[in-house]
Write a protein that holds these residues in place. Structure first.
Motif, PDB file in Angstrom:
ATOM      1  N   ASN A  88      -3.608  -0.164   6.569  1.00  0.00           N
ATOM      2  CA  ASN A  88      -4.625   0.054   5.545  1.00  0.00           C
ATOM      3  C   ASN A  88      -4.007   0.843   4.397  1.00  0.00           C
ATOM      4  N   MET A  89      -4.799   1.168   3.391  1.00  0.00           N
ATOM      5  CA  MET A  89      -4.273   1.864   2.211  1.00  0.00           C
ATOM      6  C   MET A  89      -3.670   3.224   2.581  1.00  0.00           C
ATOM      7  N   MET A  90      -4.338   3.948   3.475  1.00  0.00           N
ATOM      8  CA  MET A  90      -3.825   5.258   3.880  1.00  0.00           C
ATOM      9  C   MET A  90      -2.498   5.090   4.620  1.00  0.00           C
ATOM     10  N   GLY A  91      -2.449   4.134   5.537  1.00  0.00           N
ATOM     11  CA  GLY A  91      -1.221   3.875   6.284  1.00  0.00           C
ATOM     12  C   GLY A  91      -0.092   3.435   5.370  1.00  0.00           C
ATOM     13  N   LEU A  92      -0.429   2.620   4.373  1.00  0.00           N
ATOM     14  CA  LEU A  92       0.573   2.177   3.407  1.00  0.00           C
ATOM     15  C   LEU A  92       1.141   3.368   2.644  1.00  0.00           C
ATOM     16  N   SER A  93       0.262   4.245   2.174  1.00  0.00           N
ATOM     17  CA  SER A  93       0.721   5.425   1.442  1.00  0.00           C
ATOM     18  C   SER A  93       1.616   6.302   2.307  1.00  0.00           C
ATOM     19  N   MET A  94       1.224   6.503   3.555  1.00  0.00           N
ATOM     20  CA  MET A  94       2.025   7.321   4.471  1.00  0.00           C
ATOM     21  C   MET A  94       3.379   6.656   4.747  1.00  0.00           C
ATOM     22  N   ALA A  95       3.369   5.356   4.957  1.00  0.00           N
ATOM     23  CA  ALA A  95       4.617   4.632   5.214  1.00  0.00           C
ATOM     24  C   ALA A  95       5.560   4.754   4.024  1.00  0.00           C
ATOM     25  N   TYR A  96       5.014   4.678   2.829  1.00  0.00           N
ATOM     26  CA  TYR A  96       5.841   4.809   1.626  1.00  0.00           C
ATOM     27  C   TYR A  96       6.362   6.242   1.464  1.00  0.00           C
ATOM     28  N   MET A  97       5.472   7.226   1.624  1.00  0.00           N
ATOM     29  CA  MET A  97       5.880   8.621   1.418  1.00  0.00           C
ATOM     30  C   MET A  97       6.903   9.083   2.453  1.00  0.00           C
ATOM     31  N   THR A  98       6.822   8.560   3.666  1.00  0.00           N
ATOM     32  CA  THR A  98       7.780   8.950   4.704  1.00  0.00           C
ATOM     33  C   THR A  98       9.007   8.038   4.718  1.00  0.00           C
ATOM     34  N   ARG A  99       9.053   7.108   3.786  1.00  0.00           N
ATOM     35  CA  ARG A  99      10.161   6.144   3.628  1.00  0.00           C
ATOM     36  C   ARG A  99      10.306   5.188   4.812  1.00  0.00           C
ATOM     37  N   ARG A 100       9.226   5.042   5.583  1.00  0.00           N
ATOM     38  CA  ARG A 100       9.246   4.026   6.641  1.00  0.00           C
ATOM     39  C   ARG A 100       9.168   2.644   6.017  1.00  0.00           C
ATOM     40  N   LEU A 101       8.496   2.540   4.862  1.00  0.00           N
ATOM     41  CA  LEU A 101       8.459   1.307   4.081  1.00  0.00           C
ATOM     42  C   LEU A 101       9.163   1.615   2.764  1.00  0.00           C
ATOM     43  N   GLN A 102      10.215   0.870   2.495  1.00  0.00           N
ATOM     44  CA  GLN A 102      11.006   1.114   1.299  1.00  0.00           C
ATOM     45  C   GLN A 102      10.926  -0.090   0.360  1.00  0.00           C
ATOM     46  N   PHE A 103      10.766   0.209  -0.892  1.00  0.00           N
ATOM     47  CA  PHE A 103      10.772  -0.805  -1.945  1.00  0.00           C
ATOM     48  C   PHE A 103      12.134  -0.716  -2.618  1.00  0.00           C
ATOM     49  N   GLN A 104      13.069  -1.557  -2.206  1.00  0.00           N
ATOM     50  CA  GLN A 104      14.393  -1.525  -2.814  1.00  0.00           C
ATOM     51  C   GLN A 104      14.365  -2.146  -4.197  1.00  0.00           C
ATOM     52  N   VAL A 105      13.440  -3.061  -4.403  1.00  0.00           N
ATOM     53  CA  VAL A 105      13.161  -3.632  -5.718  1.00  0.00           C
ATOM     54  C   VAL A 105      11.647  -3.686  -5.829  1.00  0.00           C
ATOM     55  N   GLY A 106      11.124  -3.349  -6.997  1.00  0.00           N
ATOM     56  CA  GLY A 106       9.680  -3.385  -7.216  1.00  0.00           C
ATOM     57  C   GLY A 106       9.135  -1.988  -7.438  1.00  0.00           C
ATOM     58  N   ASP A 107       8.025  -1.919  -8.141  1.00  0.00           N
ATOM     59  CA  ASP A 107       7.418  -0.648  -8.516  1.00  0.00           C
ATOM     60  C   ASP A 107       6.171  -0.386  -7.672  1.00  0.00           C
ATOM     61  N   THR A 109       4.477   2.356  -7.261  1.00  0.00           N
ATOM     62  CA  THR A 109       3.462   3.160  -7.948  1.00  0.00           C
ATOM     63  C   THR A 109       2.581   2.293  -8.838  1.00  0.00           C
ATOM     64  N   ALA A 110       3.182   1.400  -9.604  1.00  0.00           N
ATOM     65  CA  ALA A 110       2.393   0.518 -10.468  1.00  0.00           C
ATOM     66  C   ALA A 110       1.516  -0.407  -9.643  1.00  0.00           C
ATOM     67  N   MET A 111       2.057  -0.924  -8.536  1.00  0.00           N
ATOM     68  CA  MET A 111       1.298  -1.848  -7.687  1.00  0.00           C
ATOM     69  C   MET A 111       0.109  -1.140  -7.057  1.00  0.00           C
ATOM     70  N   ILE A 112       0.309   0.036  -6.521  1.00  0.00           N
ATOM     71  CA  ILE A 112      -0.748   0.722  -5.782  1.00  0.00           C
ATOM     72  C   ILE A 112      -1.856   1.214  -6.714  1.00  0.00           C
ATOM     73  N   LYS A 113      -1.550   1.418  -7.975  1.00  0.00           N
ATOM     74  CA  LYS A 113      -2.559   1.867  -8.942  1.00  0.00           C
ATOM     75  C   LYS A 113      -3.444   0.727  -9.429  1.00  0.00           C
ATOM     76  N   ASP A 114      -3.042  -0.501  -9.146  1.00  0.00           N
ATOM     77  CA  ASP A 114      -3.802  -1.674  -9.604  1.00  0.00           C
ATOM     78  C   ASP A 114      -4.469  -2.320  -8.396  1.00  0.00           C
ATOM     79  N   PRO A 115      -5.782  -2.084  -8.194  1.00  0.00           N
ATOM     80  CA  PRO A 115      -6.466  -2.639  -7.021  1.00  0.00           C
ATOM     81  C   PRO A 115      -6.354  -4.159  -6.908  1.00  0.00           C
ATOM     82  N   ARG A 116      -6.163  -4.849  -8.035  1.00  0.00           N
ATOM     83  CA  ARG A 116      -6.014  -6.304  -7.997  1.00  0.00           C
ATOM     84  C   ARG A 116      -4.730  -6.707  -7.281  1.00  0.00           C
TER      85      ARG A 116
END
Length: 131
Positions: A88-107, A109-116
């Motif tokens: 879910n959104m909370m899990g996604l944020s936690m995964a990103y902040m703890t670097r369990r999910l890494q975006f080697q390419v792509g933004d 922050t921009a994606m998560i700020k746009d609900p679409r």
């Protein structure tokens, strides 16, 4: 069951993606076009890739040097956990902040700020569970 991110797995994922209105239709509304790689942390390249045009997956296969708009990496256990339990959104944020999910390419922050974009991104993890 096909190996995670293999050509067979990616093709099945692409088919399930296109059948999911909260993903394909939602992204079609914003004319989302992208090449998205999926793989494991610590590896030089992603394993699988999908090409999305107007929200729909038009090709899905193994990575062969395509220029990526997004390159998502995580550990094998993390991928399997998210696929089996969802994310879910909370899990996604936690995964990103703890670097369990890494975006080697792509933004991220921009994606998560746009609900679409954020809602379909989270939905893509539940679609993975259908493969």
């Amino acid at each position: 069951m096909a190996e995670l991110f293999s050509a067979e797995w990616m093709e099945a994922f692409g088919e399930k993606w296109n059948l999911e209105p909260e993903l394909a239709d939602a992204l079609a509304k914003i004319h989302f076009n992208s090449v998205i790689g999926y793989g494991f942390e610590g590896e030089a390249n992603p394993m699988g890739v999908i090409t999305v045009k107007d929200g729909r997956v038009v090709s899905a296969n193994t990575y062969e040097g395509q220029k990526l708009n997004w390159d998502l990496r995580a550990g094998r256990q993390d991928w399997h956990q998210w696929i089996s339990r969802g994310l879910n959104m909370m899990g996604l944020s936690m995964a990103y902040m703890t670097r369990r999910l890494q975006f080697q390419v792509g933004d991220y922050t921009a994606m998560i700020k746009d609900p679409r974009m954020a809602r379909p991104f989270v939905k893509s993890f539940s679609v993975m569970s259908k493969v």
